[in-house]
Structure formats: C-alpha cells, structure tokens
Design an enzyme around this catalytic site. Structure first.
Site, PDB file in Angstrom:
ATOM      1  N   SER B  54       0.798  -1.224   0.000  1.00 13.86           N
ATOM      2  CA  SER B  54       0.000   0.000   0.000  1.00 13.86           C
ATOM      3  C   SER B  54       0.827   1.268   0.000  1.00 13.86           C
ATOM      4  O   SER B  54       0.289   2.360  -0.109  1.00 13.86           O
ATOM      5  CB  SER B  54      -0.954   0.005   1.205  1.00 13.86           C
ATOM      6  N   HIS B  92       1.753   3.930   7.100  1.00 13.91           N
ATOM      7  CA  HIS B  92       1.149   4.812   6.110  1.00 13.91           C
ATOM      8  C   HIS B  92       1.556   6.244   6.371  1.00 13.91           C
ATOM      9  O   HIS B  92       2.144   6.560   7.403  1.00 13.91           O
ATOM     10  CB  HIS B  92      -0.376   4.694   6.154  1.00 13.91           C
ATOM     11  N   ASP B 119      -7.454   5.848   5.357  1.00 16.09           N
ATOM     12  CA  ASP B 119      -7.527   4.672   6.221  1.00 16.09           C
ATOM     13  C   ASP B 119      -8.735   4.633   7.135  1.00 16.09           C
ATOM     14  O   ASP B 119      -8.830   3.763   7.990  1.00 16.09           O
ATOM     15  CB  ASP B 119      -6.263   4.595   7.087  1.00 16.09           C
TER      16      ASP B 119
END
Lengths: 124, 184
Positions: B54, B92, B119
């Site tokens: 990701s 992230h 998210d």
C-alpha cells in the site's frame, strides 16, 4: 513554485473545493540514491478549538529527475473538510512538502510555506 | 597409551567451556544491540518489515524500515507506523492533522500512498480519527529486500518448522567452526 485557487462549496461541516495551478522544479532533489520524491500540498490554518489543522489537498509521486520539473492545474484531490464550520473568511497557508525517498538509507523531507491565502466571507 | 588420553580430558572440557562462553557473548551482544536500539529510537519496534504494497512504489513488500519516535508532534507528510489494536501494525503517511489548542491531543488521518482511499475504514472500533498514542514510530530510513526472510518464515509454516530443526545444526556448525579455528 506558485499555487492559485478559485471555488468554495460548503455543506454540513465546512468544505472547500479549490483549483490549483502548481509549477515546480524539484530536479535538484534527485541524486544517485533517490528512488522517488513524494510531494503534496496541504492547507494549514487555525481555528478556535484547534491550534493547528493540516489538510492534504493533493499529492503526487515523482519517479525520476526528468519528471521533476512540471506545471499542473488540478482541483483538490482530497476533500478539504473542516472539523466544524470555521472556514468562512478563514486565512490559511498553503504548504508544498517534498519527501525524498532513497533507494537505501535515510529519508528526508522539507517544505515551503506560502501564506496570505484566505477564503471568502460567505459560502459560494 | 592410557596416560595421554587422561591428559587430554581437562583441555577438552576447557575448550568446550570457552566456546560456550563465546557463543553466549555473541547472543548477549545481539540482545544488547537490540535493546539499545529500542532505547535509542524510542520505539518498541525500532525495525519493521513492510508487509503490504500500500505504500508502493516507495516501499515494497520485504523492505525494512527504521523507526524513530520522540515527543515531537505528528505532522502531515510523516510516514508513521501505528497499531490501534489490530494484529499487524500499518505503515502509512499522515495526510490530516487537527491538533487541539489546549490539550495538544491530535486527530490524525492516514493513507497509504498507493491507496485511493484514506484509512478511515481501517481504524478499529469505527473511530473516525487516529490518536497519537497509537503511533509507534516515524519511518526515518529504509533498506530494501532484507525483510523477505521474516516474511518467508511467517507466511510458509513449513519453513517455520524447519527453522527449529535447522537452528541447532547451524549452532553446531558454528561451534564446529570455532573448534577448527581456535588456537588451542
């Protein structure tokens, strides 16, 4: 590096839609060890409740030095929504951040801040 | 030739003891370095392996990230590792920060570079925002590919079993090497 903006459409919590012209030359960031440069534009502003709000509006990945000099015109990729209804007449800064991601080793990041932007007093 | 063999025994025991001590020192050094890293970087997991795609193309599966944590406030653009009560922590980038004036608590929103959505759907207990306390560290450095060993061991249970069988042989092999190369 410059950014301009145009529209504003709020509903519920205040929300802004804006269009930006971004021109940048980031070629000097690329070295033999640079894998990519991640850049993003964020709006920064204060509200009564929050000392700092940062909202990312647009981002891109520059995979190579050849693509590091560019001009783009785009509306905000991510929604600019406030934690409330504080945006009328709000002054804000636009910041352009760049994050240099290496092939190996330490990452580093920096930014420039452009202040003096403000939103209209009334909803459009 | 009995008396020659009698004299060999104490030397043999000393050799084994000194090699056991060397092995112990190697293991202790590794532990010291690991605990030292935890202390210096301020993070419980100073090194993590990237498990998903990701954050591509910046980070790929199998890359290793070095983390650092201090009391500096979380700001947009930082790549953070967080765990809000899930099985596996997530790496992230922070895309939104709303920091309160009085408490200095911040509501944070993250998103993987390669993901279209933020998210929010991933946060546990249908939280709309991530809190600073769930963040374990900021990624400051990076090594490609090296984490694949960990992924292979956790993904393929057979290899996981083998590592218990292999480990004693590896240790014996190392001891054997020490025996061969030792001065006595």
């Amino acid at each position: 590096m410059n950014i301009n903006w145009f529209q504003k459409q709020p509903k519920g919590s205040d929300e802004v839609s804006l269009t930006m012209n971004i021109s940048a030359d980031l070629q000097s960031l690329f070295t033999w060890n640079t894998k990519q440069v991640f850049i993003f534009v964020a709006a920064e502003y204060e509200t009564r409740k929050n000392s700092l709000n940062q909202v990312s509006l647009w981002d891109a990945i520059i995979p190579a030095k050849e693509r590091a000099k560019f001009w783009i015109r785009s509306s905000n990729k991510y929604r600019f929504v406030d934690h409330g209804k504080n945006l009328r007449g709000k002054e804000f800064n636009l910041t352009l951040h760049w994050h240099v991601m290496p092939k190996t080793g330490k990452m580093f990041a920096d930014k420039i801040v452009m202040s003096g932007y403000s939103l209209p007093e009334e909803y459009i | 030739m009995g008396w020659v063999e009698e004299n060999m025994k104490p030397t043999h025991i000393r050799q084994i003891l000194s090699q056991a001590i060397s092995l112990g020192m190697v293991i202790s050094s590794a532990l010291i370095i690991w605990k030292g890293l935890i202390c210096i970087t301020g993070s419980e997991s100073p090194v993590v392996v990237v498990l998903s795609g990701s954050m591509e193309p910046g980070f790929k599966r199998g890359d290793i990230l070095f983390l650092y944590m201090n009391k500096d406030p979380i700001r947009a653009g930082q790549i953070v590792v967080f765990n809000d009560g899930r099985d596996v922590p997530i790496v992230h980038r922070v895309i939104e920060v709303h920091e309160q004036r009085d408490s200095k608590e911040a509501d944070i929103l993250t998103k993987g570079d390669a993901n279209l959505d933020d998210d929010r759907m991933l946060y546990t207990s249908s939280n709309r925002w991530l809190q600073q306390k769930y963040i374990m560290g900021r990624a400051v450095g990076f090594l490609p590919y090296v984490g694949w060993l960990t992924i292979i061991m956790t993904d393929k249970p057979i290899i996981k079993c083998f590592r218990f069988i292999l480990l004693p042989y590896i240790l014996l092999g190392a001891l054997g090497l020490l025996v061969i190369t030792s001065k006595e």
